[in-house]
Motif scaffolding. Structure first.
Motif, PDB file in Angstrom:
ATOM      1  N   ASP A  58       0.830  -1.210   0.000  1.00  0.00           N
ATOM      2  CA  ASP A  58       0.000   0.000   0.000  1.00  0.00           C
ATOM      3  C   ASP A  58       0.861   1.256   0.000  1.00  0.00           C
ATOM      4  O   ASP A  58       0.568   2.224  -0.709  1.00  0.00           O
ATOM      5  CB  ASP A  58      -0.926   0.029   1.220  1.00  0.00           C
ATOM      6  N   GLU A  59       1.929   1.231   0.793  1.00  0.00           N
ATOM      7  CA  GLU A  59       2.794   2.412   0.888  1.00  0.00           C
ATOM      8  C   GLU A  59       3.488   2.691  -0.438  1.00  0.00           C
ATOM      9  O   GLU A  59       3.701   3.855  -0.803  1.00  0.00           O
ATOM     10  CB  GLU A  59       3.819   2.251   2.016  1.00  0.00           C
ATOM     11  N   GLY A  60       3.832   1.650  -1.194  1.00  0.00           N
ATOM     12  CA  GLY A  60       4.404   1.847  -2.523  1.00  0.00           C
ATOM     13  C   GLY A  60       3.418   2.517  -3.460  1.00  0.00           C
ATOM     14  O   GLY A  60       3.786   3.398  -4.253  1.00  0.00           O
ATOM     15  N   THR A  61       2.149   2.139  -3.352  1.00  0.00           N
ATOM     16  CA  THR A  61       1.096   2.764  -4.154  1.00  0.00           C
ATOM     17  C   THR A  61       0.949   4.238  -3.778  1.00  0.00           C
ATOM     18  O   THR A  61       0.781   5.097  -4.648  1.00  0.00           O
ATOM     19  CB  THR A  61      -0.240   2.016  -3.953  1.00  0.00           C
ATOM     20  N   HIS A  62       1.027   4.533  -2.499  1.00  0.00           N
ATOM     21  CA  HIS A  62       0.927   5.929  -2.051  1.00  0.00           C
ATOM     22  C   HIS A  62       2.096   6.754  -2.590  1.00  0.00           C
ATOM     23  O   HIS A  62       1.901   7.874  -3.070  1.00  0.00           O
ATOM     24  CB  HIS A  62       0.928   6.015  -0.523  1.00  0.00           C
ATOM     25  N   ALA A  63       3.313   6.210  -2.515  1.00  0.00           N
ATOM     26  CA  ALA A  63       4.489   6.931  -3.020  1.00  0.00           C
ATOM     27  C   ALA A  63       4.337   7.226  -4.506  1.00  0.00           C
ATOM     28  O   ALA A  63       4.659   8.329  -4.971  1.00  0.00           O
ATOM     29  CB  ALA A  63       5.768   6.127  -2.757  1.00  0.00           C
ATOM     30  N   ALA A  64       3.828   6.261  -5.253  1.00  0.00           N
ATOM     31  CA  ALA A  64       3.630   6.468  -6.694  1.00  0.00           C
ATOM     32  C   ALA A  64       2.590   7.555  -6.954  1.00  0.00           C
ATOM     33  O   ALA A  64       2.780   8.404  -7.838  1.00  0.00           O
ATOM     34  CB  ALA A  64       3.213   5.155  -7.359  1.00  0.00           C
ATOM     35  N   ALA A  65       1.508   7.567  -6.194  1.00  0.00           N
ATOM     36  CA  ALA A  65       0.465   8.584  -6.376  1.00  0.00           C
ATOM     37  C   ALA A  65       0.992   9.972  -6.029  1.00  0.00           C
ATOM     38  O   ALA A  65       0.716  10.948  -6.742  1.00  0.00           O
ATOM     39  CB  ALA A  65      -0.758   8.250  -5.517  1.00  0.00           C
TER      40      ALA A  65
END
Length: 126
Positions: free
Chosen positions: A53-60
């Motif tokens: 989830d945190e990787g998705t947040h960083a990408a966003a």
């Protein structure tokens, strides 16, 4: 905001990207590894999921940062998240490093939520 944590939109996004990237690549994978050592399977699964989830947040946040200087970059609408009810229970993995990590994760996520809420308020003003 009085604590001086809120800066420009670009600075706020860079801070968010750094934090989310650390959680994605280092913190939560390390917590998952410790949970495996402590035989806390549920915690290992949770930490592994949160790392993703945190990787998705960083990408966003990276897309949002790019949108500040490139009007062609459109920030996608964030997903709808259903609230999770947390009930009192027996502590998970008592007496282990994993229990300490679970508490650190809860406190860290609460602080990040407060900080990102302040960042959003700043962005809405500008």
């Amino acid at each position: 905001m009085l604590a001086g944590l809120v800066g420009t939109n670009a600075a706020n996004l860079k801070d968010a990207i750094a934090g989310e990237t650390y959680e994605h690549t280092t913190m939560y994978p390390g917590f998952a590894k410790q949970a495996a050592k402590d035989h806390c399977t549920a915690a290992k699964t949770l930490f592994t999921e949160i790392a993703g989830d945190e990787g998705t947040h960083a990408a966003a946040f990276t897309v949002a940062l790019r949108s500040l200087t490139n009007p062609k970059v459109k920030v996608p609408k964030p997903p709808t998240v259903d609230p999770v009810v947390i009930t009192a229970s027996t502590p998970a993995c008592p007496g282990t490093r994993t229990q300490v990590n679970l508490l650190a994760a809860m406190h860290g996520e609460a602080f990040a939520y407060a900080k990102y809420t302040a960042y959003a308020a700043q962005a809405a003003r500008h």
